[in-house]
Design a protein around this motif. Sequence first.
Motif, short mmCIF file in Angstrom:
data_model
loop_
_atom_site.label_atom_id
_atom_site.label_comp_id
_atom_site.label_asym_id
_atom_site.label_seq_id
_atom_site.Cartn_x
_atom_site.Cartn_y
_atom_site.Cartn_z
N PHE A 11 32.12 121.84 103.63
CA PHE A 11 32.10 120.48 104.20
C PHE A 11 33.08 120.35 105.37
N VAL A 12 34.20 121.06 105.33
CA VAL A 12 35.16 120.96 106.44
C VAL A 12 34.89 122.02 107.52
N ARG A 13 34.29 123.13 107.12
CA ARG A 13 34.03 124.20 108.08
C ARG A 13 32.99 123.78 109.14
N SER A 14 32.16 122.78 108.80
CA SER A 14 31.15 122.33 109.77
C SER A 14 31.81 121.71 111.01
N ALA A 15 33.07 121.36 110.92
CA ALA A 15 33.76 120.75 112.08
C ALA A 15 34.25 121.81 113.08
N ILE A 16 34.24 123.09 112.68
CA ILE A 16 34.88 124.11 113.54
C ILE A 16 34.18 124.22 114.90
N GLU A 17 32.87 124.39 114.89
CA GLU A 17 32.15 124.60 116.16
C GLU A 17 32.25 123.39 117.10
N PRO A 18 31.99 122.16 116.59
CA PRO A 18 32.17 120.99 117.46
C PRO A 18 33.62 120.87 117.98
N CYS A 19 34.60 121.17 117.13
CA CYS A 19 36.01 121.14 117.58
C CYS A 19 36.23 122.12 118.72
N LYS A 20 35.61 123.29 118.61
CA LYS A 20 35.77 124.32 119.64
C LYS A 20 35.20 123.83 120.97
N ARG A 21 34.05 123.15 120.91
CA ARG A 21 33.44 122.64 122.15
C ARG A 21 34.35 121.60 122.81
N VAL A 22 34.91 120.70 121.99
CA VAL A 22 35.81 119.67 122.54
C VAL A 22 37.10 120.31 123.06
N LEU A 23 37.61 121.27 122.32
CA LEU A 23 38.84 121.96 122.74
C LEU A 23 38.62 122.67 124.08
N ASP A 24 37.51 123.38 124.21
CA ASP A 24 37.21 124.08 125.47
C ASP A 24 37.10 123.09 126.62
N ALA A 25 36.41 121.96 126.39
CA ALA A 25 36.24 120.96 127.46
C ALA A 25 37.58 120.36 127.85
N ALA A 26 38.42 120.07 126.85
CA ALA A 26 39.75 119.49 127.13
C ALA A 26 40.59 120.48 127.95
N ARG A 27 40.55 121.74 127.55
CA ARG A 27 41.33 122.76 128.28
C ARG A 27 40.84 122.89 129.72
N ARG A 28 39.51 122.87 129.89
CA ARG A 28 38.94 122.99 131.25
C ARG A 28 39.43 121.86 132.15
N GLN A 29 39.57 120.65 131.58
CA GLN A 29 39.95 119.48 132.38
C GLN A 29 41.46 119.29 132.46
N GLY A 30 42.22 120.17 131.84
CA GLY A 30 43.68 120.04 131.88
C GLY A 30 44.24 118.93 131.00
N VAL A 31 43.45 118.51 130.00
CA VAL A 31 43.91 117.49 129.04
C VAL A 31 45.00 118.11 128.16
N LEU A 32 46.03 117.33 127.89
CA LEU A 32 47.09 117.80 126.98
C LEU A 32 46.50 118.07 125.59
N VAL A 33 46.70 119.27 125.08
CA VAL A 33 46.18 119.64 123.75
C VAL A 33 47.37 119.83 122.81
N ILE A 34 47.33 119.13 121.68
CA ILE A 34 48.40 119.22 120.69
C ILE A 34 47.78 119.60 119.35
N HIS A 35 48.42 120.51 118.66
CA HIS A 35 47.95 120.93 117.33
C HIS A 35 48.97 120.49 116.30
N THR A 36 48.49 120.14 115.10
CA THR A 36 49.44 119.86 114.02
C THR A 36 49.17 120.80 112.84
N ARG A 37 50.22 120.99 112.06
CA ARG A 37 50.08 121.79 110.83
C ARG A 37 50.85 121.05 109.74
N GLU A 38 50.22 120.88 108.59
CA GLU A 38 50.93 120.29 107.45
C GLU A 38 51.61 121.42 106.69
N GLY A 39 52.90 121.25 106.39
CA GLY A 39 53.58 122.30 105.64
C GLY A 39 55.06 122.03 105.52
N HIS A 40 55.70 122.91 104.79
CA HIS A 40 57.10 122.67 104.40
C HIS A 40 57.98 123.88 104.65
#
Length: 221
Positions: free
Chosen positions: A47-76
């Motif tokens: 159910f969550v893996r289905s988001a990977i490909e669409p995320c990749k398309r948005v990530l690639d488009a954001a990088r192409r346009q120079g949009v600031l990309v920020i990643h988060t990680r939950e952890g301790h």
Amino acid sequence: MTQKTFHAEPFDLPFEIGSTALVMIDMQRDFVEPGGFGEALGNDVSFVRSAIEPCKRVLDAARRQGVLVIHTREGHRADLSDCPPAKLTRGGQTFIGTHGPMGRILVRGEAGHDIIPELYPQAGEPVIDKPGKGAFYQTDLHLILQNHGIKTLIVCGVTTEVCVNTTVREANDRGYECIIPQDCVGSYFPEFQKYALEMIKAQGAIFGWVSDSSAIVAGLQ
Ligand code: C5J
């Protein structure tokens, strides 16, 4: 700066490239890959893996346009000193910090805590380590966004009703306009996915806007 528009619900959202950031929430192996924390809790990760490909398309488009990309990680921290007891032990069961197939669960530096290879951060993209569900809680995310003059957030990642929703709600209180591409967020529970997105766009975009990866990629052109 040129004003552009994202097609979205409940209505289109104007934005400018230079004041927009993509926030990729917790696309970590522990949540998304078979054998991680999410699956250890009995969830179906497809159910969550289905988001990977669409995320990749948005990530690639954001990088192409120079949009600031920020990643988060939950952890301790390894000593779990930043993990509240109420999070550590829920209903008498402890997962966080115990040994799973990908190392200690939700502990920084462990394999399962890392971001999946498909969406791995590039050099220069900030990675926010967060101890909570929301990406603003006990992090420097707001400071980084303010220093870049960011007003609009494209929010992707997992899980829709937990870390994505918590982040979007707080972002809204802090004055950001959030747009969530629905195919770029994932939940282990289809009904939570549906209602978490409906709650965001209800009452005239009470927390934000809902769109999809195609509309985000088209809007960024
Ligand atoms: C959860 C998250 N669901 N990233 N974390 O515990 O949504």
